[in-house]
Design an enzyme around this catalytic site. Structure first.
Site: not given
Ligand code: AMP
Length: 398
Positions: A37, A198, A379
């Site tokens: 990063r 899922k 995310g």
């Protein structure tokens, strides 16, 4: 999509740039264990330094929840960052107020200061307007180079952008261009692969993708739920049996929108998930015992995916096709990833992947360098795949 970049910023000589970076690096015992990063931020920092700007780096680290937590200080990043830059990096004990102003005032043109963890202030996550103004008072322009934090409307990612001329940094620009090429404005036909555990965590993503893609391949544990909804025997596999109706709705939606759904036609089945476990190939529709678990896609499914990817111009990928962490259940993920990466390397496919475990799966397959782009944004990448507007990106629109 159009957004402002540093090329739109005019002369930067003598100006101060407040640069939001993602320095949420892995650390152990006060030492950075992976400096990826930090490296990602270098092109923006170098560009600003070469243009004669002062660079004030703004970042969060971990979750101090609005308190000063000494173990979550950004100070340990000063040395590795200055080694990577080949130039000294100053540190300011606070990201606003006296310490920040003084450290910036002390910089020469091209100098760099790292400001202390912005999340030491509760006002950051509250996107407090006064705090955003205090941040803006530090600089002449704001540069956001942290796509991974752009799904959050915080003062340092969104609020401050309303008080200063705001631009995308170089790494943000690369990410936005890749995402646009994959889903915003792609070369068609476009195929998606969505795998992982899922359905419930990826509902918004599946609903958005069936409206946009020509083909969508579903793999991993979530494919079991779709197969179950179609009456296929999945034995004792991981599945969300209570989501069968939702799976049928998505299949219907795909039909209406003209998106061809590709579900596994064969599997690799075992009774336990451990390295080298006894496994066997099974064709969809065969009967399974209650102990049998579907742990990977089978060779016929892989062949079908390889063919579908070859027939496509763009691939967008999130989630593994099987339990890739445990061999031999990594086989389908690795084979499909290597095929996609080879086409991307040859220039016949735009292949973009990211989100959650996808980066480790693609790393495991050894293809990260050959893919067109692999997003480590987690995310933010998933929310973008869900078709949601990202506040930090919206604030940079031209
Ligand atoms: P996600 O974070 O939703 O992308 O899920 C990734 C996880 O899904 C990985 O840890 C995989 O091991 C797991 N996974 C993939 N396929 C299966 C499967 N058939 N059964 C159980 N877990 C799976």
């Amino acid at each position: 999509m159009t957004f402002r970049t540093l090329d739109d910023a005019g002369s930067l000589a003598g100006k101060t740039a407040l640069v939001r970076v993602d320095f949420n690096v892995p650390m152990e015992g006060g030492k950075v264990t992976d400096d990826t990063r930090l490296r990602v931020a270098l092109p923006t920092i170098e560009k600003l330094r070469q243009a004669g700007a002062k660079v004030a780096l703004l970042a969060h680290f971990d979750r101090p929840k609005g308190q000063v937590v000494p173990s979550m200080s950004l100070k340990p990043l000063v040395q590795p960052l200055s080694e990577l830059l080949g130039a000294p990096v100053r540190f300011a004990e606070d990201c606003v107020g006296g310490p920040a102003h003084a450290a910036i005032a002390d910089l020469d043109a091209g100098g760099v200061v790292l400001l202390e963890n912005v999340r030491f202030h509760a006002a950051e996550e509250a996107n407090d307007a006064e705090f955003a103004t205090s941040l803006a008072e530090l600089a002449d322009l704001y540069v956001n180079d942290a796509f991974s934090a752009a799904h959050r409307a915080h003062a340092s990612t969104e609020g401050v952008a309303h008080h200063l001329p705001a631009y995308a940094g170089e790494s943000m620009r690369r990410e936005l261009e890749a995402l646009d090429a994959a889903l915003g404005n792609p070369k068609t036909p476009v195929i998606g692969i969505v795998g992982g555990a899922k359905v419930s965590t990826k509902l918004d993503l599946l609903k958005n993708l069936v409206g946009k893609l020509d083909r969508l391949a579903i793999g991993g544990g979530m494919a079991n739920t779709f197969l179950f909804a179609q009456g296929v025997d999945i034995g004792g596999s991981l599945a969300e049996r209570d989501m069968a109706d939702t799976a049928r709705e998505i299949m219907n939606e795909a039909k209406v929108k003209g998106c061809e759904l590709l579900l596994p036609v064969d599997f690799v089945v075992a009774t336990e998930v451990k390295p080298g476990a006894q496994s066997r190939p099974v064709t969809a529709g065969d009967s399974l015992s209650a102990d049998d678990k579907i742990l990977d896609a089978g060779p016929a499914t892989v062949a079908r995916l390889v063919e579908a990817i070859t027939a496509s111009k763009t691939l967008i990928w999130n989630g593994p096709l099987g339990v890739f962490e445990v061999q031999p259940f990594d086989a389908a993920t690795v084979a499909v990833a290597q095929h996609a990466a080879a086409l991307a390397k040859a220039g016949t496919l735009i292949a973009v992947g990211g989100g959650g475990d996808t980066v480790s799966a693609l790393n495991h397959a050894g293809v990260v360098d050959d893919m067109t782009f692999v997003s480590t944004a987690g995310g933010a990448f998933l929310e973008w795949m869900e078709g949601k507007a990202l506040p930090g990106v919206e604030a940079l629109r031209a």
